[in-house]
Design a protein around this motif. Sequence first.
Motif, PDB file in Angstrom:
ATOM      1  N   PRO A  46     -54.410  22.305  82.085  1.00 59.47           N
ATOM      2  CA  PRO A  46     -54.471  21.063  83.067  1.00 59.47           C
ATOM      3  C   PRO A  46     -55.983  22.077  84.214  1.00 59.47           C
ATOM      4  O   PRO A  46     -56.711  21.055  84.728  1.00 59.47           O
ATOM      5  CB  PRO A  46     -52.933  21.130  84.231  1.00 59.47           C
ATOM      6  N   SER A  81     -61.489  21.240  82.221  1.00 59.60           N
ATOM      7  CA  SER A  81     -62.131  19.668  82.470  1.00 59.60           C
ATOM      8  C   SER A  81     -62.641  19.877  80.735  1.00 59.60           C
ATOM      9  O   SER A  81     -63.614  20.840  80.474  1.00 59.60           O
ATOM     10  CB  SER A  81     -62.600  19.775  83.637  1.00 59.60           C
ATOM     11  N   ASN A 131     -59.678  15.347  79.779  1.00 58.24           N
ATOM     12  CA  ASN A 131     -59.065  15.897  81.248  1.00 58.24           C
ATOM     13  C   ASN A 131     -57.886  15.076  80.928  1.00 58.24           C
ATOM     14  O   ASN A 131     -57.115  14.214  81.178  1.00 58.24           O
ATOM     15  CB  ASN A 131     -59.474  15.298  82.188  1.00 58.24           C
ATOM     16  N   TYR A 132     -56.334  16.447  80.613  1.00 60.08           N
ATOM     17  CA  TYR A 132     -55.026  16.761  81.203  1.00 60.08           C
ATOM     18  C   TYR A 132     -55.023  15.178  82.928  1.00 60.08           C
ATOM     19  O   TYR A 132     -55.648  15.342  83.973  1.00 60.08           O
ATOM     20  CB  TYR A 132     -54.504  17.479  81.223  1.00 60.08           C
ATOM     21  N   GLY A 133     -53.986  14.665  82.773  1.00 54.96           N
ATOM     22  CA  GLY A 133     -53.754  13.993  84.338  1.00 54.96           C
ATOM     23  C   GLY A 133     -54.534  12.879  83.974  1.00 54.96           C
ATOM     24  O   GLY A 133     -53.501  11.381  83.967  1.00 54.96           O
ATOM     25  N   ARG A 134     -55.543  12.499  83.647  1.00 54.96           N
ATOM     26  CA  ARG A 134     -56.360  11.213  83.989  1.00 54.96           C
ATOM     27  C   ARG A 134     -56.077  10.798  82.254  1.00 54.96           C
ATOM     28  O   ARG A 134     -56.000   9.793  82.220  1.00 54.96           O
ATOM     29  CB  ARG A 134     -58.046  11.789  83.464  1.00 54.96           C
ATOM     30  N   TYR A 137     -54.122  11.653  79.399  1.00 58.14           N
ATOM     31  CA  TYR A 137     -52.493  11.874  79.348  1.00 58.14           C
ATOM     32  C   TYR A 137     -52.573  12.677  80.038  1.00 58.14           C
ATOM     33  O   TYR A 137     -52.339  13.304  80.977  1.00 58.14           O
ATOM     34  CB  TYR A 137     -53.110  12.226  77.845  1.00 58.14           C
ATOM     35  N   GLN A 138     -51.030  12.767  79.337  1.00 61.76           N
ATOM     36  CA  GLN A 138     -49.647  13.184  80.152  1.00 61.76           C
ATOM     37  C   GLN A 138     -48.779  14.055  79.211  1.00 61.76           C
ATOM     38  O   GLN A 138     -48.680  13.936  77.916  1.00 61.76           O
ATOM     39  CB  GLN A 138     -48.514  12.227  81.293  1.00 61.76           C
TER      40      GLN A 138
END
Length: 591
Positions: free
Chosen positions: A357, A360, A377-380, A382-383
């Motif tokens: 996370p 980037s 990018n993690y969060g944007r 995929y989770q």
Amino acid sequence: MRVSRLFSHTLKELPSEAQVESHRLLIRGGFIQQLAAGLFGYLPLARRVMNKIEAILHEEMQKIGGQEVTMPVILPSDIWKDSGRWYQIGAEMSRFTDRKDHEMCLAMTHEEALTDLARKIVKSYKQLPLLVYHVQTKWRDDPRPRAGLIRVREFTMKDSYSLDTDWEGLDKQYRAHYQAYFNIFHRCGIPVQAVTSDTGMMGGKLAHEFMYLTEIGEDTIITCPSCGYTANRQVAVSRKEPLPGEEPKALEKVHTPGCKTIEDLAAFLSIPREKTAKAVFFMAEIAGTSEETEEKLVMAIVRGDMELNETKLANAVKAKEIRPAREEEIEAVGAVPGFASPRGIKDALVVVDDLIPESSNLVAGANETDYHLVNVNYGRDYQAALVTDLVAAGEGDRCTRCGASLKAAKAVEVGNIFKLGTRYSESMGCVFQDKDGDTKPVIMGSYGIGVGRLMAAVAEEHHDKDGLIWPVSIAPYQVYLIRINDTQDDLPCEKADGLYEELLEQSLEVLYDDRDERPGVKFKDADLIGLPIRLTVSKRSLEAGGVEFSVRGTGEKRVVPLEKVLEEVKETLFTLFQELQAKVVPQEYRD
RNA sequence: CGGGAUGUUGCCUAGUGGCUAAGGCGCCUGCUUUGGGAGCAGGAGAUCGGAGGUUCAAGUCCUCUCAUCCCGACCA
């Protein structure tokens, strides 16, 4: 004991099966015989070594309040079902039914058996704390026994179990074992390091392993030479440096023909490996409380320059077992091996290393053959179900505490201590009433040392090209008395026989080589068996004034008058004991 | 469970389709020898891991199987 009567014999040639030195020497010296993979017979010499090791174990356990018990070696399934381990443990446990068709197993450890005893006996806080221990045979059907006595299937183990009313009590007993273990290993003449470790099948909160550093070891420990941090590689942590932060850029699909590995990908795109995300797939068996276990595909994501630690992953997803996933299993969730990405997959448990996370614009798979995604990018994009530390620490990584460069070393685990907490007392109903009349689960610890493995580790540590060199504390005998026969003169034989009787009268442990063999044979065997003191009575020694006296491993030889030999032997043994005892000192506790 | 290797007397090994499977160590008998795994003479000990097959002929080639060791997975 007369060598002519000893139930064993030495071997001149190397046994072809034995690969490690301790194994070779124990076989050549006539200490052990192998019956099948991981199954050994222990001949009188080995039995005496183990008796001495066990005596030390008894002493150190009783010193910290241990009471000895004996438990069955065959256990009913019921108690293992109570604890849940009947379902959690696989083929390593050997199960069978008795004539009444009851399910039974061979004890591979005794937490359940002891907890059953405790739940029947402990009723009140007034009875606690307690420390109970035993030295017994255990069976674990290890898939790969190896290295002689280092890893076997049937073995004798000292296991102790602490019972307390609270965590402070457990901590006290845990620390008492920590010190007792150092005492035990130092008394046996073996250097060890305590490292924090995985709790494995024992469960529980905290564990230390006592590691003997050796190239033949199969564990890897990570140590910090600067601050003293030490841990088993399975749980070791290292500092992970995030890359400088960047603004998230737009996701982009790029053609990456044939780039199935991180190396290929980084080279093809001319980017450092740190800018990539590596996806690794495992099938995890998630343990239930019954026979049903759920098998689930786990996708683990770590930064491309780092290595995944499977133990950390297994612990993170609370898996009973994990194994690398097969291609078809990976494809079943919509991922493409070699070009896999957490984006757009279904029915998989995604676990992400906690560095991801913070990183980037990474390059990850596109789930399409020969394509990768740039600026993921993690969060944007995929989770994950879980974000936690998944990375293996290794040689050269930075220490999390002090930043120094970590070292990796091979080691054999010769002992372990576990804070079990209420892992067994809660599941098995081992409870007591406290002062207020409340019912509470007993707080437990469990602490093990393998006797045979310890003997092998000592053999590994103490030998030279000629044979074993037993520390005086656990040598099968203290003295190897050689008589060199002379066809012209009966005097050497008479003197040697007399000396043997005198040594016995003084309760000294002596192996008397009374065989009708040539001197060379006896000297070779004395070196091989490795007793601390060697006495030689011959025509030559008598003419020189007495008995030749030598200490194994020093190369020193001198002649001692017959009437002074007993005294000299006792003094030397005392000195050798003192040298070992000097290492038994308080140890700083680290966790 | 995947990969590799090896099974010949108690131990170590030789034997590359062809006579009764050879040697060393160890063991037994006798003689000699006695300070670093002695020498001489004699002797016992093998259905060549097992099963099946190919062949006039198999320790040797083929198939299956069992066992052990090593690497990995796993595990204390």
